[in-house]
Design a protein around this motif. Sequence first.
Motif, mmCIF file in Angstrom:
data_model
loop_
_atom_site.group_PDB
_atom_site.id
_atom_site.type_symbol
_atom_site.label_atom_id
_atom_site.label_comp_id
_atom_site.label_asym_id
_atom_site.label_seq_id
_atom_site.Cartn_x
_atom_site.Cartn_y
_atom_site.Cartn_z
ATOM 1 N N ALA A 121 0.836 -1.213 0.000
ATOM 2 C CA ALA A 121 0.000 0.000 0.000
ATOM 3 C C ALA A 121 0.863 1.252 0.000
ATOM 4 O O ALA A 121 0.532 2.249 -0.649
ATOM 5 N N ALA A 122 1.979 1.214 0.727
ATOM 6 C CA ALA A 122 2.887 2.364 0.763
ATOM 7 C C ALA A 122 3.493 2.625 -0.607
ATOM 8 O O ALA A 122 3.596 3.780 -1.053
ATOM 9 N N ILE A 123 3.901 1.574 -1.299
ATOM 10 C CA ILE A 123 4.487 1.742 -2.634
ATOM 11 C C ILE A 123 3.448 2.284 -3.606
ATOM 12 O O ILE A 123 3.739 3.204 -4.391
ATOM 13 N N ARG A 124 2.227 1.751 -3.558
ATOM 14 C CA ARG A 124 1.173 2.268 -4.439
ATOM 15 C C ARG A 124 0.911 3.737 -4.162
ATOM 16 O O ARG A 124 0.723 4.536 -5.093
ATOM 17 N N TYR A 125 0.910 4.116 -2.897
ATOM 18 C CA TYR A 125 0.668 5.514 -2.543
ATOM 19 C C TYR A 125 1.772 6.414 -3.085
ATOM 20 O O TYR A 125 1.506 7.470 -3.680
ATOM 21 N N LEU A 126 3.012 6.019 -2.892
ATOM 22 C CA LEU A 126 4.140 6.854 -3.300
ATOM 23 C C LEU A 126 4.287 6.964 -4.809
ATOM 24 O O LEU A 126 4.924 7.896 -5.301
ATOM 25 N N GLU A 127 3.715 6.031 -5.543
ATOM 26 C CA GLU A 127 3.803 6.104 -6.994
ATOM 27 C C GLU A 127 3.061 7.312 -7.557
ATOM 28 O O GLU A 127 3.440 7.831 -8.602
ATOM 29 N N THR A 128 2.046 7.781 -6.869
ATOM 30 C CA THR A 128 1.229 8.875 -7.407
ATOM 31 C C THR A 128 1.031 10.042 -6.451
ATOM 32 O O THR A 128 0.454 11.053 -6.846
ATOM 33 N N ASN A 129 1.483 9.927 -5.212
ATOM 34 C CA ASN A 129 1.226 10.975 -4.221
ATOM 35 C C ASN A 129 2.527 11.555 -3.682
ATOM 36 O O ASN A 129 3.556 10.882 -3.632
ATOM 37 N N LEU A 130 2.443 12.808 -3.270
ATOM 38 C CA LEU A 130 3.591 13.500 -2.701
ATOM 39 C C LEU A 130 3.548 13.444 -1.181
ATOM 40 O O LEU A 130 2.487 13.568 -0.565
ATOM 41 N N CYS A 131 4.697 13.259 -0.567
ATOM 42 C CA CYS A 131 4.827 13.443 0.872
ATOM 43 C C CYS A 131 6.232 13.956 1.147
ATOM 44 O O CYS A 131 7.077 13.999 0.242
ATOM 45 N N ASP A 132 6.489 14.360 2.387
ATOM 46 C CA ASP A 132 7.746 15.024 2.706
ATOM 47 C C ASP A 132 8.680 14.188 3.566
ATOM 48 O O ASP A 132 9.871 14.469 3.650
ATOM 49 N N LEU A 133 8.143 13.160 4.218
ATOM 50 C CA LEU A 133 8.957 12.339 5.100
ATOM 51 C C LEU A 133 8.233 11.020 5.326
ATOM 52 O O LEU A 133 7.003 10.980 5.358
ATOM 53 N N VAL A 134 9.004 9.938 5.487
ATOM 54 C CA VAL A 134 8.430 8.618 5.735
ATOM 55 C C VAL A 134 8.886 8.101 7.091
ATOM 56 O O VAL A 134 10.078 8.147 7.417
ATOM 57 N N LEU A 135 7.929 7.621 7.891
ATOM 58 C CA LEU A 135 8.222 6.894 9.120
ATOM 59 C C LEU A 135 7.941 5.427 8.815
ATOM 60 O O LEU A 135 6.798 5.064 8.511
#
Length: 221
Positions: A35-49
């Motif tokens: 789910a994290a990989i799918r999210y990062l493929e199309t969405n922006l974020c600034d930091l990952v925990l």
Amino acid sequence: MKILLVEDDLDLGNGVRIALSDQGMEVVWLRQLSAAIRYLETNLCDLVLLDLGLPDGDGLSLLTWLQRKRQGLPVIILSARDSLNDRLRGLDNGADDYLVKPFELSELLSRVRALVRRSYGFDGENLSIGELKLNISTHRACIQGKPLELTASEYALLKTMMVRVNRVITRRQLEEQVLSGNPNNISNSLDVHMANLRRKIGDGYIRTVRGVGYIIDQQNR
């Protein structure tokens, strides 16, 4: 500031989410690696925990994926694996920090703030790259002290890239996360908006990464 929390423990995840949200940060909480990989493929974020022991795989594989995609996201590992070899492995694979569970939420918040400062040099309001300045509170930008007349789409693109300086942002992310969310956007052509923005701020700020997207390189200023 948008943070992606990848953690399958319900109690810990909820505690971290609440603590970060109370500090004014936007938190996206996912419990699986896929789910994290799918999210990062199309969405922006600034930091990952990032937790390492996820139900569908080892969190270290997400670090490998991030490096392959050249996203350059700051990452803090949150893990019960407390041996020296585990910590070194996490850091050597691309994590910026490693926090062993259990931990105090106050320490996590402090490490998040420190990593944001190191990664972006961002005080929450003012962004500065060379002679290019942007104030998030006033929605104003200037170059060499002269105000820039930017459309809403141009401002949104510039802010997105300046907040994420030194990180490649894909065309898909900009089109879906920045332009499509602007109701005043007349043209959805990223190329048109980017050309107009470059003309207004001058050469040498925005670099095209062929076949991927765009980046502002702070070290080049």
